[in-house]
Design an enzyme around this catalytic site. Structure first.
Site, PDB file in Angstrom:
ATOM      1  N   LYS A  62      34.545  -5.111  63.617  1.00  0.00           N
ATOM      2  CA  LYS A  62      33.152  -4.830  63.273  1.00  0.00           C
ATOM      3  C   LYS A  62      33.061  -4.790  61.743  1.00  0.00           C
ATOM      4  O   LYS A  62      34.004  -4.334  61.076  1.00  0.00           O
ATOM      5  CB  LYS A  62      32.763  -3.463  63.875  1.00  0.00           C
ATOM      6  CG  LYS A  62      31.291  -3.095  63.775  1.00  0.00           C
ATOM      7  CD  LYS A  62      31.029  -1.769  64.520  1.00  0.00           C
ATOM      8  CE  LYS A  62      29.576  -1.325  64.446  1.00  0.00           C
ATOM      9  NZ  LYS A  62      29.316  -0.091  65.230  1.00  0.00           N
ATOM     10  N   SER A 137      25.385  -0.332  68.265  1.00  0.00           N
ATOM     11  CA  SER A 137      25.408  -1.092  67.041  1.00  0.00           C
ATOM     12  C   SER A 137      26.553  -2.093  66.925  1.00  0.00           C
ATOM     13  O   SER A 137      26.545  -2.943  66.061  1.00  0.00           O
ATOM     14  CB  SER A 137      25.494  -0.118  65.864  1.00  0.00           C
ATOM     15  OG  SER A 137      26.722   0.592  65.910  1.00  0.00           O
ATOM     16  N   SER A 161      27.491   3.401  70.703  1.00  0.00           N
ATOM     17  CA  SER A 161      27.433   2.089  70.045  1.00  0.00           C
ATOM     18  C   SER A 161      28.521   1.100  70.448  1.00  0.00           C
ATOM     19  O   SER A 161      28.465  -0.065  70.082  1.00  0.00           O
ATOM     20  CB  SER A 161      27.483   2.257  68.523  1.00  0.00           C
ATOM     21  OG  SER A 161      26.195   2.460  68.013  1.00  0.00           O
TER      22      SER A 161
END
Lengths: 472, 476
Positions: A62, A137, A161
């Protein structure tokens, strides 16, 4: 999947190139990648780490994971040009195990969001239906595992997330116990809720993944000294006699028939494998308080956590006459509207005249919710509930009614895992309209072995293993 | 009108540690700008703080020496404000649970002894140093993250002398503890004074002014003296004092307005989520407390007992720890404590400043200085001769060898002196006559003659005494 790729060591360069090619090919449709990484040095490293658990395995991080010499934006304009000078702890661990990072994946700006619509590079698309959101996210990471680009991707989970996008994308999302994985080098959202998590396509890989990235790090004072277990060897996948508690409130709030049916069918199968299932009812008021409590704590911590993004020492600097004006100009130009809203909410909650009735009250409610979880987990080894009230919403869809129980309870119960820090994972449990549905389990602190064993049971019962979305 | 003066003092003190409060980069002074920083000090995204155990140990020492109660659970909080010398946009400090509370220090002024209460000591981190130039602002992050303690007194002081004594007592205590360099001029100890006036006997506090960044103890006193006069004059004229922050101006010896206080700033303090509360073990605290270095008060008592020095001499020695330490080394073999004190605080310090050396840089060996002083004490050399020997001793030479080489040994052999006296008196019948007639200065003349004959080596006081005895015999 990870083991297969690893065994196939001479083929690893091929795997990596295939992964990169596939990611590049899908980029136009999925928009999951922020920055592609040149893997050549890492491949050389992987050759020296043939004993590593991920030697030669392509992975994705990420883009809020600090990578030395590789641009790290956290999907925010303010970090558009930021190239870190240090590696996150997990990056060191992954390198030691020979993993090869091929891309930095998109997220909601600064990991604040559940849709991945607020990324600086734009929306990430769901590989099962490009008109739908990936969830966030950690949307980019979820999508790159779901579409078969990589077998493992790092995400971060502050309020589901990792686990929510996993549900929307038909993959496994793991958020282990708070402190199990070091947060050093993860661009934060809210420190007391932030967890490092990851995506895989089967439970075996989930076990291997945790063996690689878990462990004490002296640079993170909240990281645990507890020894990391050999999950892939210790877990036998048996669920016979395992006590599982259904969160009744979540089921009561869900109206979607497909969700109810696949969940009930999973429960029946678990029972037939010998699991003891009971229903647990939480105080409904507590569950309806999850979202506001979460917002208060997360935003208060976030507004301080991101005060370092001022354009002075790194990141996008807007020219101005004084350091004060540089800070104001850089922050004004650098943040999106969602982020600014959260900073304002957080600041408001911290004001001395508000703090007692907002932040401190939220912290007390958090404590009550954790106590309720603790009590619930005295009777059972695991709490289970659908991970969401349905499949991934469409990108263009109207927002849900944020005061309805279907939203407050069904869409937010997984945040309890962040409040408590208890280990929690989401697995695929069925399909609706060709899109995946997920189920979530949460266990007692540091009982990842129990969690993975029940995960194995779920995987067997649903038969949903190694799912790869065919992107159309 | 008569006023009561109310003074409270906040002191920021940099702790002597190898690394910073929350990062592993080195603590330094005077290194190249931005050479002692890492990603934590610069607050790069994703970094986390890690509490420096050494800094906690230093804080515990300070709390113990200043009689504070120690909170065995260490917690930190964030103090939020945007400023370019504060990389994280917040400072990690101990707002809600300071490591030490409720202590005191005993000060001594011309009016005697007094206790000044210390409200709290808390740990925190220093900011970066900024240099504002016409072309822009330069920032040196070397200081960012340096461990600090803030020592907050109660408003117990009433005048500049007490305030100066308080700061000096703290300075000495912290220095003897090894907790800090306490160099006010370099900023490793920084002092902010809060001062207000109220009509004599009134129980209502007046409006306070804060005087910032006083870089020496004498300036603390001067600033307070000025401020008392300024505020009393305003009050006498019926004007009101406005709450403000002022600074002391060296050149004009006055305080100058920096800014008026417009409401208090909300620093939005909240508990630091990245540092879990740390429970200090009782054993560890006790071990630190048991091994505290000797404090100035204890040393003072020891000097009174062992060396029987007067209060002034002791205070001169204690004000300079290196001097006191060296004095003790000298006293290991020296027989005259007072004489040694005079030489140390006089000639030795003067020699150091003349030669631009610190006490630790000289090559003088303490036992040599002791030997030289013992030689004076025994009458082997005169004070005047000692001045000649001293220079060589300071350069590392053994005084016994120096005296030998220079042929300086003082003659104290009575028979030798006796013989010389007989010779001189026989040569100078007029002087005996003068003495008989009451002219005392004849003695001086005769001593001079003996000294001359002995080539300056006769012990003058002994010679003097013996001449008087001989003269008295002869005039009977």
């Amino acid at each position: 999947m990870i083991e297969m790729m690893k065994k196939d060591f001479c083929e690893s360069e091929k795997h990596i190139n295939e992964a990169i090619q596939k990611a590049q090919k899908l980029q136009a449709k999925l928009n999951a990648v922020v920055t592609f990484v040149d893997p050549s040095e890492q491949i050389e490293n992987a050759k020296k780490k043939s004993e590593g658990l991920m030697s030669g395995v392509p992975i994705v991080l990420k883009d809020n994971v600090s990578t030395k010499g590789i641009r790290t934006t956290a999907s925010s304009h303010i970090l558009d040009n930021y190239v870190p000078v240090y590696d996150a702890h997990i990056v060191d661990l992954l390198r030691n195990h020979g993993a090869v990072n091929i891309a930095k994946a998109s997220l909601d700006e600064l990991a604040m969001g559940g849709t991945n619509l607020t990324a600086a590079t734009g929306a990430v698309h769901n590989p099962w239906d490009l008109s739908r959101i990936s969830g966030g996210s950690s949307g980019g990471s979820a999508v790159l595992v779901a579409s078969g680009v990589v077998p493992f991707a790092i995400g971060s989970d502050t309020g589901d997330s990792v686990r929510k996008p996993a549900s929307y994308c038909g993959v496994i999302g793991v958020k282990p116990t708070y402190g199990r994985i070091s947060r050093y080098g993860i661009i934060p959202y809210a420190s007391s809720l932030d967890h490092v998590g990851y995506f895989v396509r089967n439970v075996k890989d989930a076990c291997i993944g945790l063996e690689v990235v878990a462990g004490r790090d002296d640079r993170d004072m909240t990281s645990s000294y507890k020894e990391v277990q050999h999950y892939s060897e210790v877990c036998d996948g048996s669920i016979k006699g395992k006590k599982i508690g259904i969160i009744k409130n979540v089921m009561n709030s869900i109206t979607n028939k497909a969700v109810i049916e696949s969940f009930n069918s999973l429960i029946e199968k678990l029972k037939s494998e010998g699991a003891e299932v009971k229903e647990i009812t939480f105080d409904e008021d507590l569950l309806r308080a999850i979202l506001p409590t979460y917002y208060m704590i997360a935003n208060c911590e976030a507004t301080a956590n991101h005060a370092n993004l001022d354009g002075i020492r790194f990141g996008k600097q807007m020219p101005a006459d004084s350091t004060e004006e540089v800070m104001v100009a850089s922050r004004t130009a650098g943040f999106g509207i969602q982020v600014r809203k959260r900073f304002i909410t957080g600041s408001y909650g911290l004001f001395v005249e508000n703090q007692e009735k907002l932040l401190r009250k939220a912290q007390r409610v958090r404590r009550l919710i954790v106590e309720a979880m603790h009590t619930a987990l005295e009777d059972v080894e695991c709490l289970i509930a659908p991970a969401a009230s349905g499949i991934a919403p469409s990108i263009e869809s109207e927002k849900m009614d944020e005061l309805a129980s279907e939203y407050l309870v069904a869409e937010n119960h997984m945040v309890m895992g962040n409040f408590s820090g208890y280990p929690s994972m989401t697995l695929p449990m069925g399909f609706d309209e060709g899109c995946p549905l997920g189920v979530n389990i949460t266990c007692k602190p540091f009982e990842e072995v129990t969690m993975f064993n029940i995960g194995y049971g779920i995987e067997r019962c649903t038969g949903l293993k190694d799912l790869v979305a065919e992107v159309k | 009108m008569q006023y009561d003066v109310v003074i409270g003092i906040e002191i920021h003190c940099e702790l002597k540690t190898k690394s910073k409060m929350f990062s592993s980069s080195p603590v330094s002074f005077g290194k190249d700008a931005n050479s002692c920083v890492n990603e934590v000090d610069l607050a790069h995204p994703g970094v986390l703080p890690c509490v420096n155990k050494g800094a906690v140990e230093q804080a515990i020492k300070a709390c113990t020496a200043l009689h504070l109660e120690i909170d065995p659970v260490v917690k930190f909080d964030r103090k939020n404000y945007y400023y370019s010398d504060l990389p994280k946009g917040y400072q990690i400090t101990q707002q809600f649970y300071p490591i030490g509370t409720n202590g005191y220090v005993e000060i001594e002024t011309s009016k005697g002894k007094k206790k000044v209460h210390i409200n709290r000591i808390h740990m925190e981190e220093d900011t970066a140093k900024q240099f504002h130039l016409s072309e822009g602002t330069l920032i040196d992050y070397n200081r960012a993250g340096t461990p600090l303690i803030e020592i907050v007194s109660d408003p117990d002081m009433e005048n500049g002398e007490e305030a100066a004594a308080y700061v000096e007592t703290l300075r000495q205590t912290l220095y003897y503890l090894g907790v800090s360099d306490v160099k006010m001029e370099e900023g490793s100890m920084r002092c902010d004074v809060n001062i207000s006036l109220k009509p004599k006997g009134s129980t209502v506090f007046g409006v306070k002014n804060e005087i910032k960044n006083l870089n020496s103890i004498s300036n603390v006193q001067k600033a307070i003296d000025f401020e008392i006069e300024r505020q009393s004059k305003l009050l006498d004229e019926g004007q009101i004092i406005e709450q403000a922050t002022r600074r002391f101006d060296e050149a004009t010896k006055s305080t100058i307005l920096m800014r008026l206080k417009e409401g208090t700033v909300d620093y939005k303090f909240f508990p630091e989520p990245n540092i879990v509360p740390i429970r200090l073990s009782k054993e560890w605290i006790e071990e630190i407390q048991a091994n505290l270095p000797e404090l100035p008060d204890e040393r003072k008592a020891r000097y009174e007992k062992d060396y029987q020095l007067n209060a002034y001499d002791i205070s001169v020695l204690l004000a300079n720890k290196e001097l006191a330490d060296m004095y003790e080394l000298v006293m290991k073999t020296c027989n005259n404590a007072k004489l040694a004190c005079n030489w140390m605080s006089g000639d030795v310090l003067a020699w150091c400043s003349k030669n631009e050396k610190t006490l630790n840089e000289m090559s003088m060996i303490p036992s040599h200085l002791a030997e030289m002083i013992n030689m004076i004490e025994k009458g082997d050399i005169s004070g005047k001769q000692a001045k000649e020997v001293f220079e060589d001793v300071m350069n590392g030479k053994d005084p016994v060898v120096v005296v030998e080489e220079k042929g300086l040994k003082q003659v104290s052999d009575t028979s030798l002196i006796e013989a010389l006296i007989q010779e001189v008196l026989n040569d100078q019948p007029q002087s005996i006559e003068d003495y008989r007639n009451g002219k005392d200065r004849a003695v001086g003349f005769l001593v001079g003659q003996v000294m001359k004959k002995s080539k300056g080596q006769a012990n003058p006081s002994m010679t003097n005494k013996m001449i008087v005895e001989e003269l008295n015999k002869r005039i009977k």
